[in-house]
Write an enzyme that holds these catalytic residues in place. Structure first.
Site, PDB file in Angstrom:
ATOM      1  N   TRP A 138       0.880  -1.169   0.000  1.00 17.27           N
ATOM      2  CA  TRP A 138       0.000   0.000   0.000  1.00 17.27           C
ATOM      3  C   TRP A 138       0.915   1.216   0.000  1.00 17.27           C
ATOM      4  CZ3 TRP A 138      -2.033   2.858   4.726  1.00 17.27           C
ATOM      5  CH2 TRP A 138      -3.076   3.730   4.360  1.00 17.27           C
ATOM      6  N   ASP A 220       0.093  -4.773   9.797  1.00 15.30           N
ATOM      7  CA  ASP A 220      -0.966  -3.898   9.320  1.00 15.30           C
ATOM      8  C   ASP A 220      -2.170  -4.816   9.100  1.00 15.30           C
ATOM      9  OD1 ASP A 220      -1.303  -1.437   6.608  1.00 15.30           O
ATOM     10  OD2 ASP A 220      -2.761  -2.274   8.004  1.00 15.30           O
ATOM     11  N   LYS A 256     -13.011  -1.234   6.743  1.00 18.44           N
ATOM     12  CA  LYS A 256     -13.595  -2.191   5.795  1.00 18.44           C
ATOM     13  C   LYS A 256     -14.524  -3.173   6.476  1.00 18.44           C
ATOM     14  CE  LYS A 256      -9.906  -1.030   3.117  1.00 18.44           C
ATOM     15  NZ  LYS A 256      -9.232  -0.012   3.929  1.00 18.44           N
TER      16      LYS A 256
END
Lengths: 410, 430
Positions: A138, A220, A256
């Site tokens: 990312w 993460d 999410k």
């Protein structure tokens, strides 16, 4: 004369530019496979039913007043978040060596962790400590650590484009060669952007080297539950490393898996060696938060906290998460089936082997450009697609477009 | 201690006060573990004296009614709105919010707004707004080098400010003269002296209204003089507008200094907070305003602000900003809100008057006019360290360690006790 006259234009964030271009496109069959958010089969964002329910409960609750949260955040949110990552029966939690810092989304959690490490890890204010991020990763990982002051951010081997899978040998080699005490940013599950995760056996190998070489583990975790539909399965890697005795950080995002993108709900879970260490770490993190946002926003944290702390609501949430994960799995199956049925050149197994929201299709930049310009199917230049952008209504068109791109463009 | 009949002022105070829980002023927010304020709060909580009073809170109970009525209604509407979309907001925040926040600071008919040379960024609270401003200055105030100061803060000021600039990498923090203990007011001469000596290009942090912790603000004439010095010395103003409307109950008056400087063609930054004045303490609603000299710079500055935000918090949260935007864009809500603010401000003024009057009646030595000359929620009472310690240790009355107190924490039940305590603090020899 303005004091800002020489300020240059910063390049736009790629994924948001893609969405902007998509919005301006008037083609009737346009498809947006760039966005990093869940969409229903009608291509709409989805408010999780449990979230709607809890929001109403919160609004009607007159006893709640809108006071500032403590600097470290809502206590019941922090503990519930850490528990969801580490498991109900976590020995580390029982040992009182796990703490949390509520943060503005996963980004905020990463930033607080990075700022802490820069100040207090591997010496004091050691900006030279190497930070390793996966190749690819990312893209914001780079910015977060760089802006926290780290000068040496390096890639570690991850994606093998030729075999369309994990470059395990490259990864392990990088771990062996990294300077001791380097920080490695690991994706807990549903790797962004490749969708390719190490298997449990592979994680064990990674863990062995990291322990031996005193490398720091910074997970993460933005997709827990979303990847396989099973919270525990998606947290396997985190829990394994904790059981191996690592001190580690986990930057958690509930954007999410709760659909709370706009309420910025995150938590930095800290697993320390013991309670005393934990308390000193948290006290320093508090000082960092104090000069960043001082008090985190309460709305999102209350929703998550209420949900995670109520057995009924928790069960309902798990169901909602499964719904999302299952739709993604269905789209994966269908896309692969269609590409195979079409006889589209290449192998497409990776579409169902990969996990989570994203898939690295293997399309090259020219093919991607063709997809966007000629077919009005928007995806990232890396070939990354968001499976959530696929629906039963557009999947045929997308499969056909991929077929055309692969056969017409080299 | 009270006279045979309560004064009319007292009656009004009594009518409007919140009968709630004496602990309702607290939050252990804003206070790092081990700081003087945590110890204070801790001491208060452990204090078993029946008449103890905590005057070092942030004033949130003042907004209870407003919050219950309008804010809750708006939140209910949003939670049942079928068109609300859960997706990432822009890094700059809600457009409707930044638009209204900008208008609040500069006035609707501001030339800077009409010429489209104002950047507005929603931030997760006031601290975040200051931090973003500090980061923008650090990266872009001097394009040739990373800028590291000097930044001038008022003396005294909110003790977290220096830390925010330092966290952004700006180490050279200095102060300028502001509060004068003897005059119990701002000393303009010394302030101007300090600003005149500041190196060119220095950034000066100025409280547009409701100065914390003193509550002492500058008059329009004084602002005009200061603006002149700033322009002459090529200093850069960074305004703070924390609980803005609380000071005068009038949005425009509170942000007048910002309007004025913008109207003089100055570039400036302004950090705003909407958390307090909408009772949205928990929602972290802040805003950073940047007024530029030319519209051509807007895109660049915006893109750089986005870049900085991306690695700090990525995007702000929308809930609170939505409430604020809804209130500010709806004439009916706006009237209701202004009424509410007016009530709170008036109540604070009455308490200040009562305080001053009572101290005068007791014959407490010293001049207490500053209590009513200042406005807003916070009041710099003007006691020294020993007197403050006496108050907390012997009288169980807790003020901020700076000597500042939260006026709205005073009510009809504790007024007499507090006045008596202040009197004793001043008259006891140490």
């Amino acid at each position: 004369m303005s004091v800002f006259s020489e300020v240059p234009q910063a390049p736009p964030v790629a994924v948001f530019k893609l969405s902007a271009d998509f919005r301006e496109d008037s083609h009737p069959q346009k498809v947006n496979l760039g966005v990093g958010a869940y969409r229903t089969d009608d291509c709409q964002p989805w408010v999780l039913p449990v979230v709607k329910k809890v929001e109403r409960l919160i609004v009607e609750d007159g006893s709640l007043n809108h006071e500032y949260l403590p600097i470290l955040g809502l206590p019941e949110f922090r503990s519930a978040s850490s528990k969801v990552a580490l498991g109900d029966d976590s020995a580390a939690i029982k040992d009182n060596r796990v703490g949390g810092v509520q943060a503005l989304g996963g980004t905020g959690a990463l930033r607080i962790g990075a700022e802490f490490l820069r100040r207090w890890y591997n010496g004091v204010n050691n900006t030279a400590t190497p930070i390793y991020v996966s190749a690819p990763t990312w893209e914001n990982h780079n910015s977060v650590f760089a802006d926290a002051g780290f000068k040496d951010i390096r890639p570690y081997h991850y994606w093998d484009a030729a075999k369309r899978g994990l470059d395990l040998d490259g990864l392990l080699d990088d771990l062996e060669k990294a300077p001791e005490r380097s920080v490695f940013v690991l994706h807990a599950c549903a790797h962004n952007p490749t969708g390719t995760d190490p298997t449990p056996e592979e994680w064990k190998k990674i863990s062995e080297i990291m322990k031996r070489r005193s490398l720091f583990v910074f997970f993460d975790s933005a997709y827990q539950g979303f990847a396989s539909g099973d919270l525990d399965k998606d947290a396997w890697a985190i829990r394994y490393f904790v059981s191996e005795g690592f001190e580690l950080f986990v930057a958690q995002s509930f954007s999410k898996n709760f659909g709370l993108y706009n309420e910025r709900v995150g938590n930095l879970t800290v697993v320390a060696q013991d309670g005393e260490n934990l308390s000193r770490i948290l006290s320093q993190m508090e000082k960092i938060v104090r000069t960043t946002w001082s008090n985190p926003p309460s709305q999102g944290a209350r929703i998550v906290s209420k949900t995670l702390n109520s057995p009924e609501l928790f069960a309902e949430w798990k169901g909602n998460v499964k719904t999302m994960a299952e739709r993604v799995l269905l789209m994966r199956d269908q896309l692969k089936a269609k590409l195979q049925a079409q006889g589209t050149p290449g192998t497409w197994d990776h579409i169902t082997q990969q996990i989570g929201m994203f898939s690295f299709t293997g399309l090259n930049p020219k093919q991607v450009e063709y997809m966007i310009k000629e077919k009005h199917v928007y995806l990232m230049a890396s070939g990354r697609i968001n499976m959530c952008g696929l629906t039963t209504k557009n999947i045929d068109y997308v499969a056909q477009s991929i077929h055309d791109a692969v056969t017409k463009v080299q | 201690m009270s006279g045979p009949g309560s004064s009319p002022n007292e009656k009004v105070v009594k009518q409007n006060e919140d009968p709630g829980d004496p602990f309702s002023e607290f939050t252990n927010a804003h206070v790092p573990a081990g700081s003087p304020e945590t110890r204070l709060l801790s001491a208060f909580k452990n204090d078993t004296h029946t008449r103890k009073a905590y005057l070092a809170g942030r004033g949130k109970s003042a907004w209870k009614t407003f919050e219950l009525r309008l804010v809750r209604k708006i939140k209910q509407q949003r939670s049942t709105d079928p068109t609300s979309r859960p997706e990432y907001p822009s890094s700059l925040g809600l457009t409707e919010f930044t638009r209204r926040a900008t208008e609040v600071a500069l006035g609707k008919s501001s030339r800077a707004i009409m010429e489209d040379r104002v950047l507005g960024v929603q931030t997760p609270g006031f601290t975040a707004a200051v931090r973003l401003g500090a980061e923008l200055l650090r990266h872009w105030y001097d394009v040739c080098a990373v800028w590291s100061g000097p930044v001038y803060l008022s003396s005294p000021c909110d003790d977290s400010l220096a830390g925010i600039f330092q966290a952004a990498g700006i180490q050279d923090i200095r102060d300028y003269y502001y509060w004068d203990d003897t005059q119990r007011n701002v000393c303009l001469e010394k302030l101007l002296e300090d600003l005149s000596k500041a190196p060119q290009q220095s950034v000066v942090v100025l409280s547009a209204s409701a100065h914390y912790p003193t509550g002492a603000d500058l008059s329009q004439n004084q602002w005009a003089v200061i603006a002149n010095v700033i322009m002459r010395r090529r200093l850069f103003p960074f305004f703070l507008l924390p609980p803005q409307a609380l000071c005068y109950g009038d949005l425009e008056r509170g942000s007048w200094p910002v309007h004025y400087c913008a109207s003089q063609g100055m570039e400036l930054l302004c950090a705003q907070s909407f958390s307090h004045c909408f009772g949205l303490y928990g929602e972290a609603v802040g805003h950073l305003l940047c007024v530029l000299k030319q519209n051509s710079l807007l895109f660049s500055m915006e893109s750089q602000a986005v870049k900085i935000v991306r690695s700090l918090w990525a995007q702000p949260s929308v809930g609170g900003a939505h409430v604020v935007a809804t209130v500010l864009s709806n004439p009916g809500h706006l009237i209701e809100w202004k009424e509410e603010v007016k009530c709170i401000v008036e109540r604070c003024m009455l308490i200040r008057e009562l305080l001053r009057e009572r101290l005068r009646l007791l014959g407490t030595p010293g001049c207490w006019d500053h209590l009513t000359q200042q406005g807003g929620l916070y009041c710099f009472i003007g006691l020294n360290g020993e007197q403050l310690e006496f108050l907390s240790k012997k009288r169980h009355v807790y003020l901020f360690t700076s000597g500042c107190l939260n006026v709205s924490a005073i009510n009809s039940r504790n007024l007499d006790y507090i006045v008596e305590s202040i009197h004793l603090a001043v008259t006891t020899s140490f």
